[in-house]
Design a protein around this motif. Structure first.
Motif, PDB file in Angstrom:
ATOM      1  N   ILE A 109       0.822  -1.212   0.000  1.00  0.00           N
ATOM      2  CA  ILE A 109       0.000   0.000   0.000  1.00  0.00           C
ATOM      3  C   ILE A 109       0.857   1.263   0.000  1.00  0.00           C
ATOM      4  CG2 ILE A 109      -1.865   1.241   1.142  1.00  0.00           C
ATOM      5  CD1 ILE A 109      -2.856  -1.292   2.326  1.00  0.00           C
ATOM      6  N   ILE A 110       1.982   1.227   0.698  1.00  0.00           N
ATOM      7  CA  ILE A 110       2.868   2.403   0.684  1.00  0.00           C
ATOM      8  C   ILE A 110       3.319   2.681  -0.746  1.00  0.00           C
ATOM      9  CG2 ILE A 110       5.058   3.360   1.499  1.00  0.00           C
ATOM     10  CD1 ILE A 110       4.804   1.676   3.992  1.00  0.00           C
ATOM     11  N   LEU A 152      10.956  -0.334  -9.131  1.00  0.00           N
ATOM     12  CA  LEU A 152      12.346  -0.097  -8.729  1.00  0.00           C
ATOM     13  C   LEU A 152      12.457   0.263  -7.249  1.00  0.00           C
ATOM     14  CD1 LEU A 152      13.729   1.862 -11.823  1.00  0.00           C
ATOM     15  CD2 LEU A 152      14.253  -0.495 -11.155  1.00  0.00           C
ATOM     16  N   ILE A 153      11.481   1.007  -6.733  1.00  0.00           N
ATOM     17  CA  ILE A 153      11.551   1.419  -5.324  1.00  0.00           C
ATOM     18  C   ILE A 153      10.906   0.388  -4.396  1.00  0.00           C
ATOM     19  CG2 ILE A 153      11.546   3.863  -5.958  1.00  0.00           C
ATOM     20  CD1 ILE A 153       8.634   4.017  -4.999  1.00  0.00           C
ATOM     21  N   LEU A 154      10.149  -0.564  -4.965  1.00  0.00           N
ATOM     22  CA  LEU A 154       9.427  -1.534  -4.145  1.00  0.00           C
ATOM     23  C   LEU A 154      10.318  -2.281  -3.148  1.00  0.00           C
ATOM     24  CD1 LEU A 154       6.745  -2.899  -3.476  1.00  0.00           C
ATOM     25  CD2 LEU A 154       7.146  -4.493  -5.379  1.00  0.00           C
ATOM     26  N   PRO A 155      11.484  -2.800  -3.572  1.00  0.00           N
ATOM     27  CA  PRO A 155      12.339  -3.509  -2.595  1.00  0.00           C
ATOM     28  C   PRO A 155      12.763  -2.627  -1.429  1.00  0.00           C
ATOM     29  CG  PRO A 155      13.062  -3.956  -4.842  1.00  0.00           C
ATOM     30  CD  PRO A 155      12.067  -2.843  -4.923  1.00  0.00           C
ATOM     31  N   HIS A 156      12.968  -1.341  -1.701  1.00  0.00           N
ATOM     32  CA  HIS A 156      13.383  -0.420  -0.640  1.00  0.00           C
ATOM     33  C   HIS A 156      12.206  -0.085   0.284  1.00  0.00           C
ATOM     34  CE1 HIS A 156      17.149   0.079  -2.802  1.00  0.00           C
ATOM     35  NE2 HIS A 156      16.456   0.308  -3.895  1.00  0.00           N
ATOM     36  N   VAL A 157      11.017   0.082  -0.299  1.00  0.00           N
ATOM     37  CA  VAL A 157       9.832   0.369   0.508  1.00  0.00           C
ATOM     38  C   VAL A 157       9.520  -0.815   1.420  1.00  0.00           C
ATOM     39  CG1 VAL A 157       7.334   0.766   0.406  1.00  0.00           C
ATOM     40  CG2 VAL A 157       8.857   1.991  -1.158  1.00  0.00           C
ATOM     41  N   ARG A 158       9.723  -2.019   0.910  1.00  0.00           N
ATOM     42  CA  ARG A 158       9.437  -3.218   1.703  1.00  0.00           C
ATOM     43  C   ARG A 158      10.366  -3.358   2.909  1.00  0.00           C
ATOM     44  NH1 ARG A 158       8.081  -7.478  -3.203  1.00  0.00           N
ATOM     45  NH2 ARG A 158       5.813  -7.116  -3.215  1.00  0.00           N
ATOM     46  N   LYS A 159      11.474  -2.628   2.891  1.00  0.00           N
ATOM     47  CA  LYS A 159      12.379  -2.670   4.037  1.00  0.00           C
ATOM     48  C   LYS A 159      11.727  -2.077   5.284  1.00  0.00           C
ATOM     49  CE  LYS A 159      16.711  -2.694   1.419  1.00  0.00           C
ATOM     50  NZ  LYS A 159      17.940  -1.959   1.048  1.00  0.00           N
ATOM     51  N   GLN A 162       9.938  -4.938   6.720  1.00  0.00           N
ATOM     52  CA  GLN A 162      10.916  -5.869   7.276  1.00  0.00           C
ATOM     53  C   GLN A 162      11.474  -5.371   8.611  1.00  0.00           C
ATOM     54  OE1 GLN A 162      13.709  -6.109   4.057  1.00  0.00           O
ATOM     55  NE2 GLN A 162      12.366  -7.348   2.762  1.00  0.00           N
ATOM     56  N   ALA A 163      11.718  -4.064   8.707  1.00  0.00           N
ATOM     57  CA  ALA A 163      12.232  -3.496   9.954  1.00  0.00           C
ATOM     58  C   ALA A 163      11.216  -3.620  11.079  1.00  0.00           C
ATOM     59  CB  ALA A 163      12.607  -2.028   9.742  1.00  0.00           C
ATOM     60  N   LEU A 164       9.954  -3.348  10.758  1.00  0.00           N
ATOM     61  CA  LEU A 164       8.901  -3.492  11.759  1.00  0.00           C
ATOM     62  C   LEU A 164       8.747  -4.950  12.175  1.00  0.00           C
ATOM     63  CD1 LEU A 164       6.261  -1.045  10.256  1.00  0.00           C
ATOM     64  CD2 LEU A 164       7.485  -0.755  12.416  1.00  0.00           C
ATOM     65  N   GLY A 165       8.880  -5.849  11.200  1.00  0.00           N
ATOM     66  CA  GLY A 165       8.813  -7.276  11.497  1.00  0.00           C
ATOM     67  C   GLY A 165       9.910  -7.699  12.456  1.00  0.00           C
ATOM     68  N   ALA A 166      11.119  -7.177  12.242  1.00  0.00           N
ATOM     69  CA  ALA A 166      12.245  -7.499  13.124  1.00  0.00           C
ATOM     70  C   ALA A 166      11.994  -6.986  14.544  1.00  0.00           C
ATOM     71  CB  ALA A 166      13.527  -6.896  12.561  1.00  0.00           C
ATOM     72  N   MET A 167      11.389  -5.802  14.640  1.00  0.00           N
ATOM     73  CA  MET A 167      11.080  -5.243  15.960  1.00  0.00           C
ATOM     74  C   MET A 167      10.055  -6.113  16.680  1.00  0.00           C
ATOM     75  SD  MET A 167       9.388  -1.559  16.941  1.00  0.00           S
ATOM     76  CE  MET A 167       7.757  -2.064  16.385  1.00  0.00           C
ATOM     77  N   ILE A 168       8.992  -6.491  15.958  1.00  0.00           N
ATOM     78  CA  ILE A 168       7.944  -7.322  16.561  1.00  0.00           C
ATOM     79  C   ILE A 168       8.495  -8.688  16.954  1.00  0.00           C
ATOM     80  CG2 ILE A 168       5.759  -8.514  16.089  1.00  0.00           C
ATOM     81  CD1 ILE A 168       5.025  -6.063  14.337  1.00  0.00           C
ATOM     82  N   GLN A 169       9.372  -9.232  16.123  1.00  0.00           N
ATOM     83  CA  GLN A 169       9.964 -10.531  16.439  1.00  0.00           C
ATOM     84  C   GLN A 169      10.802 -10.461  17.717  1.00  0.00           C
ATOM     85  OE1 GLN A 169      12.511 -12.257  13.366  1.00  0.00           O
ATOM     86  NE2 GLN A 169      11.561 -14.250  13.769  1.00  0.00           N
ATOM     87  N   PRO A 194      -0.723   2.358   6.110  1.00  0.00           N
ATOM     88  CA  PRO A 194      -0.488   1.595   4.874  1.00  0.00           C
ATOM     89  C   PRO A 194       0.348   0.330   5.079  1.00  0.00           C
ATOM     90  CG  PRO A 194      -0.059   3.942   4.542  1.00  0.00           C
ATOM     91  CD  PRO A 194      -0.191   3.723   6.014  1.00  0.00           C
ATOM     92  N   ILE A 195       0.798   0.072   6.294  1.00  0.00           N
ATOM     93  CA  ILE A 195       1.597  -1.121   6.576  1.00  0.00           C
ATOM     94  C   ILE A 195       0.706  -2.361   6.562  1.00  0.00           C
ATOM     95  CG2 ILE A 195       3.107  -2.264   8.247  1.00  0.00           C
ATOM     96  CD1 ILE A 195       4.350   0.224   7.131  1.00  0.00           C
ATOM     97  N   SER A 196       1.151  -3.423   5.910  1.00  0.00           N
ATOM     98  CA  SER A 196       0.403  -4.682   5.886  1.00  0.00           C
ATOM     99  C   SER A 196       0.822  -5.548   7.068  1.00  0.00           C
ATOM    100  CB  SER A 196       0.659  -5.438   4.575  1.00  0.00           C
ATOM    101  OG  SER A 196       0.097  -6.737   4.638  1.00  0.00           O
ATOM    102  N   LEU A 197      -0.087  -5.715   8.020  1.00  0.00           N
ATOM    103  CA  LEU A 197       0.223  -6.521   9.197  1.00  0.00           C
ATOM    104  C   LEU A 197       0.234  -8.006   8.866  1.00  0.00           C
ATOM    105  CD1 LEU A 197      -1.809  -4.572  11.895  1.00  0.00           C
ATOM    106  CD2 LEU A 197       0.637  -4.512  11.455  1.00  0.00           C
ATOM    107  N   VAL A 198      -0.562  -8.413   7.884  1.00  0.00           N
ATOM    108  CA  VAL A 198      -0.522  -9.808   7.443  1.00  0.00           C
ATOM    109  C   VAL A 198       0.852 -10.124   6.877  1.00  0.00           C
ATOM    110  CG1 VAL A 198      -1.470 -11.502   5.825  1.00  0.00           C
ATOM    111  CG2 VAL A 198      -2.998  -9.910   6.982  1.00  0.00           C
ATOM    112  N   ALA A 199       1.421  -9.175   6.109  1.00  0.00           N
ATOM    113  CA  ALA A 199       2.756  -9.376   5.534  1.00  0.00           C
ATOM    114  C   ALA A 199       3.805  -9.503   6.636  1.00  0.00           C
ATOM    115  CB  ALA A 199       3.112  -8.220   4.600  1.00  0.00           C
ATOM    116  N   ILE A 200       3.684  -8.673   7.674  1.00  0.00           N
ATOM    117  CA  ILE A 200       4.634  -8.740   8.783  1.00  0.00           C
ATOM    118  C   ILE A 200       4.513 -10.075   9.512  1.00  0.00           C
ATOM    119  CG2 ILE A 200       5.186  -7.789  11.062  1.00  0.00           C
ATOM    120  CD1 ILE A 200       4.536  -5.033   9.995  1.00  0.00           C
ATOM    121  N   ALA A 201       3.274 -10.450   9.830  1.00  0.00           N
ATOM    122  CA  ALA A 201       3.051 -11.679  10.600  1.00  0.00           C
ATOM    123  C   ALA A 201       3.535 -12.913   9.855  1.00  0.00           C
ATOM    124  CB  ALA A 201       1.564 -11.815  10.942  1.00  0.00           C
TER     125      ALA A 201
END
Length: 352
Positions: A109-110, A152-159, A162-169, A194-201
């Motif tokens: 979504i971002i 092109l920016i998608l991999p960077h936006v997904r970081k 990933q960072a939020l996922g690492a924090m939650i983990q 705009p963060i996908s919580l399903v993606a993080i989980a």
């Protein structure tokens, strides 16, 4: 100078309102019917087809958001389609696999927001610049350029995810009560973004009590926005919130970050309930709350003891206690928190 500032404000307002409405249009069919159809579709070709359709609809979320944003800017029919296609291409939802083009989830979504902003800017700047060649140049230039930039920016936006996922983990290394509270608060604070919580989980394989805490955090977010909305929004908006599609309130939340206070409080309460009741789930169920009964059904399947008692506990955990405390927290915030009122929850429905 004031005109420039006003136009910028209106630009972002149009984009955010499109995101809020687009998320509802795309996700509501599956939220309402998905679990029900999944339960009854075996051996029923028509129900199987209906289930496939509601899943496909949500995969077009990026196109819907782009089209709604373009409509808000009063673009022509071709401009609406161009913006929608640009968003779809840059979202990450459309992928090449072998020789086939497939729809993979709903995209980021971002990234959708960034691509829609780019496509709208390009259309506004380039419109009427090419005369009779406009219908040849714009449908090629804008979707291809915007889609390319998006991918092109998608991999960077997904970081960010990933960072939020690492924090939650990292929370899962704490004691169960503290883990439940922190995960629930985090999910409550992030649910209407705009963060996908399903993606993080799913990325961190959040399961068991951690998944239950994430699920209850979403319940806390829904309850917070329900009580804020009841006094200022029309019936349709409130019904959508009660169903659990609180992501429609993204523009409201981003404009009024003070809502983080009741979200954090309700999230902490929900996390405590998770620990006391023993609510558990899977990585996929962590991002749904009570929508479609995904969370309660997964929690029920993982509970020991008498089924009737478990149903009573889950009723208190998912409905009675969160709604009771949600109402109390909302009233206390209105009384003691400066700048907090019902009016900040007003949702602007995009004009026809």
């Amino acid at each position: 100078m004031p005109k420039v500032k006003q136009s910028r404000k209106q630009f972002f307002t149009n984009i955010l309102n499109a995101v809020g409405a687009g998320v509802v249009i795309a996700l509501l069919p599956n939220a309402l019917l998905g679990e029900l159809l999944k339960f009854f579709k075996d051996g029923q070709p028509t129900l199987e087809l209906m289930y496939q359709l509601v899943v496909i609809i949500q995969s077009f979320m990026a196109f819907i958001i782009g089209a709604l944003a373009a409509h808000a800017f009063k673009f022509s029919g071709p401009g609406i389609v161009i913006t929608g296609v640009s968003a779809m291409l840059g979202s990450g939802a459309v992928q090449f696999k072998g020789n086939a083009i497939v729809l993979q989830g709903i995209g980021d979504i971002i990234n959708v927001i960034l691509v829609v902003m780019l496509a709208c800017c390009l259309f506004i700047i380039l419109k009427d610049k090419f005369g009779s060649l406009e219908m040849i140049i714009l449908p090629v230039l804008i979707p291809v350029f915007s889609g390319l930039v998006g991918l092109l920016i998608l991999p960077h936006v997904r970081k960010v995810t990933q960072a939020l996922g690492a924090m939650i983990q990292s929370f899962t290394d704490l004691n169960p009560l503290m883990m439940s509270i922190l995960i629930s608060m985090t999910f409550a604070l992030l649910m209407v973004t705009p963060i996908s919580l399903v993606a993080i989980a799913t990325a961190i394989s959040l399961e068991g009590l951690g998944s239950g805490a994430g699920n209850m955090g979403i319940v806390a977010a829904c309850v917070t926005f329900i009580f804020g909305s009841l006094g200022v929004n029309k019936l349709g908006v409130n019904i959508v919130l009660i169903i659990g599609a609180a992501k429609m309130m993204i523009p409201v939340y981003l404009k009024h970050p003070i809502i983080m206070v009741p979200l954090a409080i309700n999230g902490a309460i929900a996390g405590t309930l998770t620990y006391l009741i023993g609510i558990k789930g899977t990585p996929m169920s962590a991002g749904f709350g009570y929508t479609g009964l995904v969370g309660p059904l997964n929690a029920f399947a993982r509970m020991n003891g008498e089924p009737i008692m478990n149903i009573v506990l889950l009723t208190f955990g998912y409905l009675i206690i969160p709604f009771t405390f949600g109402f109390i927290v909302h009233q206390l915030c209105k009384k003691w928190l400066p700048g907090y009122s019902d009016d900040i929850y007003r949702f602007e429905i995009p004009k026809q």
